[in-house]
Design an enzyme around this catalytic site. Structure first.
Site, PDB file in Angstrom:
ATOM      1  N   ARG A 147       0.832  -1.202   0.000  1.00 36.97           N
ATOM      2  CA  ARG A 147       0.000   0.000   0.000  1.00 36.97           C
ATOM      3  C   ARG A 147       0.865   1.250   0.000  1.00 36.97           C
ATOM      4  O   ARG A 147       2.063   1.175   0.295  1.00 36.97           O
ATOM      5  CB  ARG A 147      -0.891   0.033   1.259  1.00 36.97           C
ATOM      6  CG  ARG A 147      -2.035  -0.987   1.217  1.00 36.97           C
ATOM      7  CD  ARG A 147      -3.035  -0.616   0.133  1.00 36.97           C
ATOM      8  NE  ARG A 147      -4.103  -1.588  -0.067  1.00 36.97           N
ATOM      9  CZ  ARG A 147      -4.123  -2.548  -0.974  1.00 36.97           C
ATOM     10  NH1 ARG A 147      -3.100  -2.733  -1.779  1.00 36.97           N
ATOM     11  NH2 ARG A 147      -5.167  -3.346  -1.135  1.00 36.97           N
TER      12      ARG A 147
ATOM     13  N   HIS B 192      -9.960 -11.256   0.168  1.00 34.51           N
ATOM     14  CA  HIS B 192      -9.006 -10.560  -0.713  1.00 34.51           C
ATOM     15  C   HIS B 192      -7.959 -11.592  -1.128  1.00 34.51           C
ATOM     16  O   HIS B 192      -8.309 -12.682  -1.551  1.00 34.51           O
ATOM     17  CB  HIS B 192      -8.406  -9.368   0.044  1.00 34.51           C
ATOM     18  CG  HIS B 192      -7.863  -8.289  -0.843  1.00 34.51           C
ATOM     19  ND1 HIS B 192      -6.784  -8.475  -1.656  1.00 34.51           N
ATOM     20  CD2 HIS B 192      -8.248  -6.996  -1.047  1.00 34.51           C
ATOM     21  CE1 HIS B 192      -6.525  -7.361  -2.331  1.00 34.51           C
ATOM     22  NE2 HIS B 192      -7.409  -6.448  -1.985  1.00 34.51           N
TER      23      HIS B 192
END
Ligand code: SFD
Ligand code: AMP
Length: 625
Positions: free
Chosen positions: A253, A392
């Site tokens: 991220r 996910h």
């Protein structure tokens, strides 16, 4: 706070849905349809307010699972092989296909309910990548939860939802799950929900590993801090078999504020490089061959993309940058007309900011406060601490029954998505080995499980008696931290430090230290070994003993106590499963230094089960069929 003053509220229903997230909303929507036709009751219980609870609380900028089958874009089998490859061969094809074949209809419902989906000039959805479509998704969860609530309201007195009730524990009758207990986080009320079927959909878990955000950043994480392992705890305590508990997810991220990278890689076609500007996916391509056949397939599995980045950091080549500036410039350079190029530049800038404003507002603030203009400045990216999110690119969750027409032999034992505990179903992050369902697939799996659970209710109309003694014992156990605090808090000046008890925050820090240092957390580069894991497990046993001394001064702390008990069980099943699997299969998620390669004989599911009768753990290998 006096634990004896708590009222006991008993709620009787047929289908009990635990959680109010994407899977729970899907279940409430679908189950209400079937319940109405068959006069069944449906009750949903969320620890928070459904409008903004769970992983989609802040909104999302994309729907990551949409096939577009009616437009001839993709086939279900293509999605199944994509998912299996991304998880290095460990996936239940029957479960993934079941979700994939129904997911488009869920997305069409979202649009009907008011979710704005990006469209091109011809009116087609705008794809981010092959399976992902772009949305203006800040209000995604409000829209979906409103539809779920409306569906429950359609049932009249047979439909209900309870918010701000924290579920702690399953209620068992022999090997059958017949309810759940919890407490209000606002009022002095203990709740018993009695049901014929129960759907566990309380999301995944975070803050089990020490987070990168500490000190003033504490509480910030990619995964929502309010999902704390309740799903895993619930199914484990019910004696259900679990799968893939070793498969954590370590997302890459934007650094420190956890902004999403998908749009940058897929929509804007950006590259990530080391500090020298080298694209490590190219310079380290040879490394991928060691992880064939999965490593050499396209797209490169998420964990291997991480791994190549981690190798750069190990060699001191950080920081790692997302080259947003280069990506935007390249997209604009493709446009010959100057005026049109300027317009495109503005459009791209706006899309870049919206990506964060739709789902991770703090990343936009981070950019603003560091004077970052994505069209001019690259941004640092980094691997987060590990999370448990099977919807996910993780896979941990309950081992559930597959659909009769797709599930091979032993993968089907009755009702879709029922766990090995009778009457207990799981969906979304609560069910395992069916990764990449994301928001739309979790909603869809909730629909599948909700429908099957109503069928279970109709096939098992008998009422199970829960004795007063059983209720009292559960109430006593759930409220014990309040009693412990009341009894001992006068002993010290600072009520957070006391030899007779431990407060949940300190308990959480201890758990995170063990997991980080022994089970391969971020601070040790995600590396671990049998010796480290064994030591970590030993420390976890001490924690289990200390858990009996957790103390809560108020309702909020009572919730924190139970959140951390839930986390501790998620942690134990994780350590045991990482220990069991004697190989390294997902090097970018965790690396077993004593077994540094992928092994053919470990191309199996690593399952586990805690036996409520004996308190013993059983580790089970299951074939991939
Ligand atoms: O791209 C209790 N996800 C994304 N999916 C997409 O489709 N597009 C995206 O853009 C996504 N992005 C993303 C995603 C997740 C996260 C964390 C981020 C960004 C930052 C994935 C989806 O969000 C995810 O797949 C689904 O939300 C999973 O659904 P579900 O139902 O399994 O979990 P939930 O929605 O988090 O809901 C959990 C519910 O349980 C409640 N709960 N209730 C009672 N008692 C307890 N003890 C409880 N504990 C928890 C919660 O309150 C909640 O209601 S991208 O960046 O990756
Ligand atoms: P993320 O923002 O990382 O959650 O990604 C959103 C979606 O894009 C998920 O379906 C990811 O698997 C996918 N994705 C992200 N980065 C890449 C990449 N570099 N290559 C292929 N797929 C990606």
């Amino acid at each position: 706070m006096n634990a004896d003053s708590f009222e006991t509220v008993v709620v009787e229903t047929d289908l009990l849905i635990l959680g109010g997230g994407m899977a729970a909303c899907g279940a409430a929507f679908e189950a209400s349809y079937w319940a109405k036709r068959h006069n069944q009751r449906v009750t949903l219980v969320d620890k928070a307010s459904m409008e903004r609870s769970g992983a989609v609380a802040m909104g999302l900028s994309a729907i990551n699972l949409y096939l577009g089958v009616s437009k001839g874009n993709n086939r279900v089998e293509d999605y199944v092989s994509y998912v299996k490859n991304d998880l290095m061969g460990i996936a239940r094809k029957d479960l993934v296909a079941n979700i994939a074949r129904h997911v488009d209809s869920s997305v069409h419902l979202f649009e009907k309910w008011g979710l704005p989906i990006w469209k091109d000039d011809e009116g087609n959805y705008v794809n981010e990548g092959r399976w992902q479509i772009m949305i203006h998704g800040e209000s995604y969860k409000n829209i979906v939860s409103e539809a779920a609530k409306n569906a429950l309201k359609e049932l009249g007195e047979n439909g209900s939802y309870y918010e701000r009730i924290f579920i702690t524990e399953p209620v068992m009758f022999g090997d059958r799950c017949v309810g759940a207990v919890g407490f209000s986080v606002r009022e002095n009320k203990f709740y018993l929900f009695k049901a014929k079927a129960i759907l566990d959909s309380m999301g995944g878990a975070v803050h089990i590993f020490r987070p990168r955000s500490v000190g003033e950043g504490l509480g910030r994480s990619w995964y929502p801090p309010f999902n704390s392992g309740a799903s895993t705890y619930f199914t484990l305590k019910a004696g259900a078999e679990m799968t893939c508990q070793e498969v954590r997810f370590v997302p890459v991220r934007f650094k420190d504020s956890y902004g999403p990278v998908g749009a940058w890689f897929l929509l804007f076609k950006s590259k990530a490089t080391n500090a020298k500007g080298e694209d490590y996916m190219e310079t380290r391509a040879a490394e991928l061959e060691k992880w064939a056949p999965y490593g050499t397939a396209k797209p490169t599995p998420a964990n291997l993309r991480n791994y190549l980045m981690l190798l750069e950091l190990e060699e001191g080549n950080g920081p790692i940058y997302m080259r947003t500036d280069e990506a935007i410039k390249k997209l604009v350079a493709e446009i010959p007309d100057e005026k049109e190029a300027r317009r495109k530049m503005k459009e791209l800038e706006s899309e870049a900011w919206e990506d964060f404003l739709d789902m991770t507002v703090s990343q936009a603030l981070n950019w603003a406060s560091h004077n970052i203009m994505p069209e001019e400045t690259p941004s640092e990216i980094s691997a987060c601490e590990p999370y448990f999110i099977s919807s996910h690119s993780g896979a941990s969750g309950a081992w559930v029954s597959g659909p009769s027409d797709l599930a091979p032999g032993e993968h089907h034992w009755g009702y879709d998505n029922m766990t090995s505990a009778k009457g207990l179903f799981a969906a979304g992050d609560a069910s395992g080995a069916s990764s990449h369902k994301f928001s739309s697939g979790s909603f869809t799996e909730g629909r599948i499980a909700g429908k099957a659970a109503v069928a279970f209710c109709m096939d098992h109309p008998d009422n199970v008696e829960i004795t007063d003694e059983q209720i009292s014992a559960l109430k006593e156990m759930v409220l014990q931290p309040l009693k412990t605090f009341a009894e001992h808090s006068g002993y010290t000046n600072d009520e957070d430090v006391n030899p007779n008890y431990i407060k949940p925050k300190m308990f959480m820090f201890r758990l995170q230290k063990i997991m980080d240092e022994y089970a391969g957390g971020a601070s040790v580069g995600f590396k671990t070994s049998e010796a480290l894991l064994t030591k970590g497990l030993e420390y976890l046993q001490f924690m289990k003993e200390d858990a009996e001394k957790l103390a809560a001064g108020d309702l909020n702390e009572l919730m924190r106590c139970w959140e951390n008990v839930h986390r501790m069980w998620q942690a134990e099943s994780h350590i045991r499963s990482v220990l069991f699997r004697e190989e390294t299969r997902w090097p970018g998620y965790y690396f077993r230094t004593d077994h540094p390669t992928m092994k053919e004989d470990w191309e199996v599911f690593a399952n586990c089960r805690w036996d409520p009768g004996t308190g013993e753990w059983e580790m089970i290998k299951r074939e991939i069929l």
